[in-house]
Scaffold this motif. Structure first.
Motif, PDB file in Angstrom:
ATOM      1  N   GLN A 410      -5.353 -11.600  -4.795  1.00  0.00           N
ATOM      2  CA  GLN A 410      -6.744 -11.179  -4.746  1.00  0.00           C
ATOM      3  C   GLN A 410      -6.870  -9.848  -5.466  1.00  0.00           C
ATOM      4  N   PRO A 411      -6.830  -9.913  -6.785  1.00  0.00           N
ATOM      5  CA  PRO A 411      -6.666  -8.694  -7.584  1.00  0.00           C
ATOM      6  C   PRO A 411      -7.927  -7.841  -7.665  1.00  0.00           C
ATOM      7  N   GLU A 415      -9.114  -4.559  -0.087  1.00  0.00           N
ATOM      8  CA  GLU A 415      -9.491  -4.763   1.317  1.00  0.00           C
ATOM      9  C   GLU A 415      -8.708  -5.869   2.009  1.00  0.00           C
ATOM     10  N   PRO A 416      -8.596  -7.067   1.383  1.00  0.00           N
ATOM     11  CA  PRO A 416      -7.881  -8.133   2.089  1.00  0.00           C
ATOM     12  C   PRO A 416      -6.465  -7.717   2.471  1.00  0.00           C
ATOM     13  N   ALA A 417      -5.797  -7.040   1.534  1.00  0.00           N
ATOM     14  CA  ALA A 417      -4.431  -6.607   1.826  1.00  0.00           C
ATOM     15  C   ALA A 417      -4.432  -5.585   2.956  1.00  0.00           C
ATOM     16  N   ALA A 418      -5.452  -4.689   2.935  1.00  0.00           N
ATOM     17  CA  ALA A 418      -5.549  -3.667   3.982  1.00  0.00           C
ATOM     18  C   ALA A 418      -5.729  -4.325   5.344  1.00  0.00           C
ATOM     19  N   ASP A 419      -6.542  -5.374   5.385  1.00  0.00           N
ATOM     20  CA  ASP A 419      -6.756  -6.085   6.643  1.00  0.00           C
ATOM     21  C   ASP A 419      -5.459  -6.669   7.171  1.00  0.00           C
ATOM     22  N   HIS A 420      -4.733  -7.297   6.274  1.00  0.00           N
ATOM     23  CA  HIS A 420      -3.453  -7.890   6.659  1.00  0.00           C
ATOM     24  C   HIS A 420      -2.532  -6.875   7.301  1.00  0.00           C
ATOM     25  N   ASP A 457      -8.284  -3.334 -17.171  1.00  0.00           N
ATOM     26  CA  ASP A 457      -8.760  -4.564 -16.528  1.00  0.00           C
ATOM     27  C   ASP A 457      -9.402  -4.302 -15.175  1.00  0.00           C
ATOM     28  N   GLY A 458      -9.198  -3.132 -14.616  1.00  0.00           N
ATOM     29  CA  GLY A 458      -9.815  -2.793 -13.332  1.00  0.00           C
ATOM     30  C   GLY A 458      -9.277  -3.612 -12.176  1.00  0.00           C
ATOM     31  N   LEU A 459      -8.037  -4.066 -12.272  1.00  0.00           N
ATOM     32  CA  LEU A 459      -7.460  -4.880 -11.197  1.00  0.00           C
ATOM     33  C   LEU A 459      -6.566  -4.033 -10.297  1.00  0.00           C
ATOM     34  N   ASN A 460      -6.099  -4.675  -9.218  1.00  0.00           N
ATOM     35  CA  ASN A 460      -5.098  -4.007  -8.383  1.00  0.00           C
ATOM     36  C   ASN A 460      -3.821  -3.834  -9.195  1.00  0.00           C
ATOM     37  N   SER A 461      -3.121  -2.772  -8.907  1.00  0.00           N
ATOM     38  CA  SER A 461      -1.810  -2.626  -9.545  1.00  0.00           C
ATOM     39  C   SER A 461      -0.826  -3.545  -8.847  1.00  0.00           C
ATOM     40  N   GLU A 462       0.314  -3.703  -9.460  1.00  0.00           N
ATOM     41  CA  GLU A 462       1.390  -4.376  -8.730  1.00  0.00           C
ATOM     42  C   GLU A 462       1.855  -3.444  -7.629  1.00  0.00           C
ATOM     43  N   LEU A 463       2.765  -3.950  -6.802  1.00  0.00           N
ATOM     44  CA  LEU A 463       3.328  -3.101  -5.771  1.00  0.00           C
ATOM     45  C   LEU A 463       4.237  -2.057  -6.430  1.00  0.00           C
ATOM     46  N   ILE A 464       3.957  -0.780  -6.147  1.00  0.00           N
ATOM     47  CA  ILE A 464       4.748   0.286  -6.772  1.00  0.00           C
ATOM     48  C   ILE A 464       5.753   0.805  -5.760  1.00  0.00           C
ATOM     49  N   GLU A 465       7.014   0.842  -6.179  1.00  0.00           N
ATOM     50  CA  GLU A 465       8.045   1.313  -5.259  1.00  0.00           C
ATOM     51  C   GLU A 465       8.292   2.797  -5.487  1.00  0.00           C
ATOM     52  N   ILE A 466       7.826   3.628  -4.550  1.00  0.00           N
ATOM     53  CA  ILE A 466       8.066   5.073  -4.677  1.00  0.00           C
ATOM     54  C   ILE A 466       9.508   5.367  -4.325  1.00  0.00           C
TER      55      ILE A 466
END
Lengths: 637, 221
Positions: A410-411, A415-420, A457-466
Motif C-alpha cells: 500500500q505505497p 497509515e495502514p502500516a501504522a495501524d498494523h 513518485d511520492g510513494l512510501n520508501s522501502e524499509l530502511i535499516e538504520i
C-alpha cells in the motif's frame, strides 16, 4: 582439391610433416585451441591479459577490505565511481605485471620454501606448533582454496625475495649514517608568537559595493539547498520493549532457568614468584630450578617477606612491582596446574613449587571469595530488562515482516502500516540531503528521502535499516527545491565571508610588517610586548613537541634557512587562514654522531637501507609500468 | 564402381590388400618414421628444456635463500660463497644479478671498494633486466662517492635512463653535489627527489632535512 592434396601429400616429406602434426596434437590436444575464446579482457599490459573475472574478484576484495576498515560508513557510491574502478584496475595491472615479470625472469619458490613459509606463520600455530587443521580452516574461512592460497604465497614469497635481496645488499656507509644523524637529530633553538585573525575582525568595514560585487561574482555559492520534510514510521526494539508487560512469573522463570548466570563465580587472589624454565632446558637444569624454588618456599614459610623474595627472585617482571601480586584469579584464566593449586589452598598458605609451561611458581594465596547465588531481588531489574529485550526482539522480527510488506503493498500511505503496528505516524523536521536532525540524522534515511521513489513518485520508501534494532519507512510531506538566495538573504553570509578574507589579509600584512621590523633590528621582546603578543619558546625535542599548533610552527622553523653563526634569523608565515606565525631562530645545533646510541644508529641505518633497498622495489615496479604497453578497456569496467 | 576405386583408392580387392599396403609403406614408411621421430625429439626436447630450466631456477632460489640467511646472521664468508655459486652456476637466473649486488655489499663491508665497483659494473653493463642495470648504476654512483671519485659519481648519477628510480637518482646526485660543495644545485636535486618520492616512503623527513640544509648553506654562501 582434396585429391590434389592427397597426391602431393604422399611422399616422404609430406608424411614427415603429417607425423609431426599428429604428435603435436597428441601431446597438446586440440582443446588448447579453444581455451580462452570466450574470455572478456578488461585490460592488457604487454602480452598479459586481465580478464573480467579477475577484475571482479579484485573489486570485491577491495570493497570488503574498505568496509572492514571503515565500517558501514562507507559510501556505496564510491564503489561505482569511475575513480575507484580505475584505481582497482591500475593496481591489478601493477601487481599482475610484477608477478608475471618475476615469474618470467625466473624467480621461483620451491616446495620446501613454501612449506617453511606457511609453517612459520604464527596464526596457524596451536601451542607453538604448526596445526594443519587450523591452517586449512583459517584459509577456507577467508574464502580461499588451499591451492589458491599457496599459489598466492608463492607469488608473495618471490616478491619478498626481491625485497630482501635488494634490502640486504644495500650499501650504507658509516659516513652517510653520521651525516643523516647530524640532520635528523638537529635542534633548533627558537621562539615564536602567533597573530590571531579574530583580533583583526573588529575594525573591518565591508562596503555595500564590495558585497554586491562578491555576490554577482559567486552566484553559485549563495543558494539554499533542496530540503524535504517526511512522515515516518519507526519500528524499534527499544520502543517495543517499553510497551511490553513483563510479569513476575516471567522473571521468576528466567531466574530459575539460568542458575549459572545469577551465581557470582568464586575467585581467588594470589601472589606468585616465577622461576623461568627455558623450553629447551635439560633435565639437570630443570632440577636445579626446582631446587631453588623449594628453597624459596622454605624461606617464605619461615616468615621472610614474600614481596622481597619476589623482588629478588621472580622472573615475572609484571607482578614483581606489586610484590608478586596477581590480583583476582577467576576459573579458566590461568595455566591449569597453577589454577588447580590455587583453588585447593587455604588463605595465607604458601604452595610447594608448581610446574607450568612457564617454569616453577611459588604461590601464596591471599584471599578467597566463595561463589554464591545472587538473591532474586538483587537481580530483578537486570532480569526484567533481559526478558523485555528478548520478547521485544521476537516481536520486532515478526512486525518487521508485516511492516515491510504493508509499506510496499500500500505505497500511497503509511497509515495502514501504522495501524498494523499500533504506532503513530511521526513527522520530521525539514532536512537537506547532507544534514538533518532527529530521524534525518541518519545518512540512510536522508538518502531514501531524496531517492526517486519518495521524492519524485511520492510513494512510501522501502524499509530502511538504520541498524539491527531500528527500521524506518518514510514518505514525502513537502519539498523545497534548491534556490538562489537573493542579495538580502545572502547578505549576512557574504559580509562575514568578506570580512574574514580581509581580516586574514590584514593579519598577514601586520605579520609581514613585524617580521620586516625584526629583520631591520627591532628588539624581539620590546616589539612583542608593545603589540601585546605572547612570546613562546618552541619545544626542542619531538617528545615535547605535542601541540598540533606547535608542530606546524616547528615545520616552518625547521624548513627555515640556517642562520650564519652568531646571527639570528626572523621569519613568518600564514600557517592557517586564521593564524600567522612569527619566529625567531637563534641557533641550529646539528646532531652529534658521537652521541648517538647504537640503537639510534641502527634506526638511521634502517631508514637508509630501506631507502636504498626494500623501497627500491617500488621503483622497480614503476619502471615496469613505464615501459609496458598498457591498454584499459574503460567501457568494460 | 571402378571409377570410384581408381579415384579414392580405398576399395581394394582382398588379395591385393597386403600387397598394396607393403608398396605404400615402402614408399611412405620412412617419412612417417622420420616424422614421428622428429616430433618426439622436438616435443621431448622442448618439454625437457622446460623441466631443466625450472629445476635450475628452483635450486638457484634455494642457494639464494641460503645466502640471505648467512648474510643476515653476519656470516660474511659463507654468504659470499653462496653468492659465488649463484654467479658461477646460475648467472642466467635473476639470482645472478642479486648475487653480484650482495658481493658488492660484502666487499664494501670488508673495505674493498674496488671489488664492490667491479661487481656493480658487471650488473650495470651485463644484466638482461634494465631495472637491475639502473639499480646497479645507482649503487655504483654511491660507491664512487664513498671512494671520493666525485666526477665519476656525478656522471653516473646524471642519466635519463632512470626507469622507476627517478627519486633515488636525484637523491644520489644531490649527495654528490653536496660533496662537491654545489649547494644550490644539490638543493634542487633533493627537491626533485622529494617530488618523485613514493608516498609511503620512510625517507621523507631525512630528504626534507637534506634539502633544507643544502638550501641554507647555498643561500648563506
Amino acid at each position: 582439391m582434396l585429391i590434389t592434396i592427397r597426391e602431393r601429400a604422399s611422399g616422404v616429406i609430406g608424411w614427415t610433416v603429417a607425423g609431426v602434426i599428429i604428435l603435436v596434437f597428441a601431446v597438446w590436444g586440440i582443446g588448447s585451441y579453444f581455451e580462452g575464446v570466450s574470455e572478456i579482457i578488461v585490460a592488457t599490459a604487454d602480452k598479459i591479459e586481465i580478464n573480467q573475472e579477475t577484475y571482479q574478484q579484485a573489486m570485491s576484495d577491495r570493497r570488503r577490505r574498505l568496509v572492514q576498515m571503515m565500517g558501514r560508513n562507507v559510501d556505496a557510491e564510491l564503489f561505482s565511481s569511475t575513480a575507484f574502478k580505475r584505481q582497482v584496475v591500475e593496481e591489478l595491472i601493477d601487481t599482475t605485471l610484477q608477478n608475471e615479470t618475476l615469474h618470467a625472469s625466473g624467480f621461483r619458490i620451491s616446495d620446501a620454501q613454501l612449506a617453511a613459509l606457511i609453517q612459520n606463520t604464527a596464526v596457524f600455530h596451536t601451542d607453538g606448533q604448526f596445526d594443519r587443521d587450523r591452517y586449512e580452516l583459517l584459509v577456507q574461512n577467508s574464502g580461499m582454496t588451499i591451492q589458491g592460497y599457496e599459489s598466492y604465497q608463492r607469488q608473495q614469497g618471490v616478491v619478498d625475495q626481491l625485497v630482501r635481496g635488494l634490502g640486504q645488499s644495500a650499501i650504507v656507509s658509516t659516513n652517510s649514517i653520521d651525516k643523516a644523524w647530524k640532520l635528523l637529530d638537529q635542534r633548533r633553538i627558537a621562539s615564536y608568537t602567533t597573530l590571531e585573525f579574530d583580533n583583526f575582525l573588529d575594525d573591518i568595514q565591508v562596503s555595500e559595493t564590495a558585497i554586491e560585487k562578491e555576490y554577482q561574482a559567486n552566484l553559485d555559492s549563495y543558494f539554499k539547498p533542496a530540503s524535504i520534510q517526511v512522515d515516518y514510521l519507526k519500528l524499534s526494539v527499544e520502543d517495543l520493549g517499553t510497551r511490553l508487560d513483563v510479569d513476575e512469573a516471567d522473571i521468576l522463570q528466567m531466574y530459575e532457568d539460568n542458575p549459572d548466570r545469577y551465581r557470582q563465580p568464586g575467585s581467588r587472589s594470589a601472589s606468585h614468584i616465577l622461576l623461568k624454565v627455558d623450553s629447551d632446558a635439560t633435565n639437570a637444569q630443570i632440577d636445579q630450578v626446582r631446587q631453588r624454588a623449594s628453597e624459596i618456599v622454605a624461606r617464605a614459610r619461615g616468615g621472610e617477606s614474600f614481596a622481597s623474595l619476589a623482588e629478588v627472585n621472580s622472573d615475572d617482571k609484571g607482578s614483581v612491582k606489586r610484590g608478586g601480586e596477581l590480583g583476582v584469579i577467576r576459573p579458566g584464566t590461568m595455566a591449569k596446574p597453577f589454577e588447580d593449586a590455587v583453588f585447593v589452598m587455604g588463605e595465607g598458605e604458601i604452595s610447594e613449587p608448581v610446574r607450568t609451561q612457564y617454569g616453577f611458581h611459588v604461590i601464596r594465596l591471599d584471599r578467597i571469595t566463595e561463589s554464591r547465588v545472587q538473591p532474586l531481588d538483587q537481580v530483578r531489574s537486570e532480569i526484567e530488562a533481559e526478558v523485555r529485550r528478548l520478547r521485544a526482539e521476537e516481536q520486532f522480527n515478526e512486525l518487521a515482516e508485516i511492516l515491510g510488506s504493508t509499506v510496499f503493498e500500500q505505497p500511497d500511505s503509511l497509515e495502514p502500516a501504522a495501524d498494523h503496528l499500533g504506532v503513530k505516524v511521526m513527522r520530521s523536521e525539514w532536512f537537506t540531503q547532507d544534514a538533518g536532525t532527529g530521524i534525518a540524522e541518519f545518512q540512510v534515511v536522508r538518502d531514501a528521502a531524496f531517492g526517486n521513489e519518495v521524492l519524485i513518485d511520492g510513494l512510501n520508501s522501502e524499509l530502511i535499516e538504520i541498524d539491527q534494532d531500528n527500521l524506518v519507512a518514510v514518505r514525502k510531506v513537502d519539498y523545497r527545491a534548491r534556490r538562489q538566495l537573493d542579495l538580502n538573504e545572502a547578505r549576512d553570509g557574504l559580509e562575514k565571508r568578506l570580512r574574514a578574507v580581509e581580516a586574514s589579509d590584514k593579519m598577514e600584512k601586520a605579520g609581514e610588517d613585524l617580521v620586516a621590523r625584526l629583520k631591520s633590528g627591532a628588539d624581539w621582546d620590546e616589539l612583542l610586548i608593545a603589540h601585546k603578543l605572547a612570546r613562546v619558546r618552541l619545544p626542542e625535542t619531538t617528545e615535547t613537541l605535542l601541540e598540533p599548533l606547535e608542530q606546524v610552527v616547528a615545520r616552518v622553523v625547521y624548513a627555515a634557512l640556517v642562520p650564519l653563526s652568531g646571527q639570528i634569523a626572523y621569519g613568518g608565515e600564514r600557517i592557517s587562514p586564521a593564524r600567522y606565525a612569527i619566529y625567531r631562530l637563534e641557533r641550529v645545533e646539528f646532531g652529534d654522531p658521537a652521541s648517538a646510541s647504537e640503537e639510534d644508529r641502527l634506526g638511521v641505518e634502517k631508514i637508509l637501507s630501506s631507502r636504498r633497498g626494500g623501497e627500491m622495489v617500488i621503483g622497480w615496479r614503476q619502471g615496469l609500468r613505464k615501459v609496458a604497453k598498457v591498454q584499459i578497456n574503460d567501457e568494460l569496467l | 564402381m571402378a571409377e570410384n576405386d581408381k579415384l579414392l583408392g580405398v576399395h581394394i580387392a582382398e588379395d591385393d590388400d597386403a600387397q598394396r599396403l607393403r608398396v605404400w609403406w615402402k614408399k611412405n614408411g620412412m617419412g612417417i618414421v622420420a616424422g614421428v621421430a622428429i616430433g618426439i625429439l622436438g616435443v621431448g626436447g622442448f618439454k625437457g628444456w622446460q623441466v631443466y630450466t625450472e629445476n635450475r631456477a628452483l635450486s638457484a632460489s634455494d642457494v639464494f635463500q641460503e645466502m640471505l640467511a648467512y648474510d643476515e646472521s653476519g656470516a660474511i664468508e659463507r654468504a659470499s660463497n653462496s653468492a659465488q655459486i649463484l654467479i658461477k652456476d646460475y648467472r642466467a637466473t635473476p639470482y645472478g644479478d642479486l648475487a653480484y649486488l650482495m658481493i658488492a655489499k660484502l666487499a664494501k663491508q670488508k673495505g674493498d671498494l674496488s671489488n664492490a665497483m667491479e661487481a656493480l659494473t658487471n650488473v650495470m653493463t651485463k644484466s638482461k633486466d634494465p631495472a637491475m642495470g639502473q639499480l646497479a648504476r645507482l649503487r655504483l654512483s654511491q660507491v664512487k662517492l664513498l671512494a671520493g671519485d666525485l666526477e665519476r659519481a656525478h656522471e653516473l648519477a646524471t642519466t635519463d635512463d632512470v626507469g622507476g628510480f627517478e627519486s633515488e637518482f636525484s637523491e644520489v646526485l644531490g649527495d654528490v653535489l653536496l660533496a662537491q660543495h654545489k649547494y644550490s644545485d644539490a638543493a634542487e636535486a633533493f627537491d626533485r627527489a622529494l617530488q618523485a618520492l613514493a608516498p609511503a616512503s620512510s625517507s621523507r623527513a631525512l630528504l626534507t632535512s637534506k634539502r633544507n640544509y643544502a638550501r641554507s648553506v647555498g643561500n648563506n654562501q
